[in-house]
Design an enzyme around this catalytic site. Structure first.
Site, PDB file in Angstrom:
ATOM      1  N   ASP A  63      48.986  82.283  20.197  1.00 27.10           N
ATOM      2  CA  ASP A  63      50.253  82.931  20.506  1.00 27.10           C
ATOM      3  C   ASP A  63      50.627  82.498  21.914  1.00 27.10           C
ATOM      4  O   ASP A  63      49.770  82.427  22.799  1.00 27.10           O
ATOM      5  CB  ASP A  63      50.129  84.450  20.414  1.00 27.10           C
ATOM      6  N   TYR A  72      61.194  75.837  24.369  1.00 26.68           N
ATOM      7  CA  TYR A  72      61.786  75.864  25.705  1.00 26.68           C
ATOM      8  C   TYR A  72      61.477  74.590  26.505  1.00 26.68           C
ATOM      9  O   TYR A  72      61.780  74.524  27.696  1.00 26.68           O
ATOM     10  CB  TYR A  72      61.272  77.087  26.476  1.00 26.68           C
TER      11      TYR A  72
END
Ligand code: IMP
Length: 197
Positions: free
Chosen positions: A69, A151
């Protein structure tokens, strides 16, 4: 070669991880084992979500597996989007939606420091282990570059003039959050493999 399930269907992540530990383990994805459900990420932090995903697959199939994660933590936004990085602009937000929302939130903001943090949870022989990797950098004022995902076009790591999306995969992997967490996973697995012999 021993098999490990990577609890993901993200092709970018799979190829990044295979480049790093594919020499030692056959890495299978969720699609490879026929799992096509969503695992809800309900934990309040990266550690909890990584463990929750790995445990879900281990409980169902009894296979050795690992899950990761990742969050992008922006100082000026008190650590947001953090654990909510994937759904920053809404439940089914695209990478482009999330990038636009972050650029908007950072408009005119002089303090642009941020970090990517990855936590990997491994379940091996019924025991669980956590590995963490981090890279510090800054949020650019506009997207740059075409490679990578998420991103990457608006994140520049401190040790480079380029955004992650301007780097070839190997260059990003050598310094990235996931690269570092994966190196720790790899060192652990190599030690385990040698000790098992
Ligand atoms: P995940 O929960 O690990 O899938 O990551 C959450 C979100 O963070 C993803 O949807 C991406 O938007 C972003 N992300 C994760 N890893 C990277 C990366 O290496 N580069 C850029 N964005 C990333």
């Amino acid at each position: 070669m021993k098999e490990l399930i990577f609890v993901t269907n993200n092709k970018h992540k799979l190829s990044e991880i295979r480049q790093i530990i594919g020499r030692y383990y056959t890495i299978k994805s969720l699609a490879d084992i026929g799992f096509d459900e969503d695992i809800e990420e309900t934990a309040p932090d990266l550690e909890g979500n990584a463990l929750l995903k790995a445990r879900h697959i281990h409980d169902r199939y009894g296979l050795d597996c690992f899950a990761d994660d990742t969050g992008l933590e922006v100082d000026a936004l008190n650590g947001a989007p953090g654990v909510y990085s994937a759904r920053y602009a809404g439940e089914n937000a695209s990478y482009a939606d999330n990038v636009s929302k972050l650029l908007e939130a950072m408009k005119g903001e002089p303090v642009r420091t941020a970090r990517f943090r990855t936590v990997i949870a491994l379940i091996l022989d019924n025991k669980s282990y956590l590995f963490e990797g981090q890279v510090d950098g800054e949020i650019l004022t506009e997207p740059r570059g075409e490679t990578g995902f998420g991103y990457d076009p608006i994140f520049r790591p401190l040790q480079s003039d380029k955004s992650f999306a301007e780097m070839p995969a190997e260059e990003k992997n050598a310094i990235s959050h996931r690269g570092r967490a994966t190196e720790k996973l790899q060192s652990f697995l190599v030690r385990e493999t040698k000790e098992a012999k």
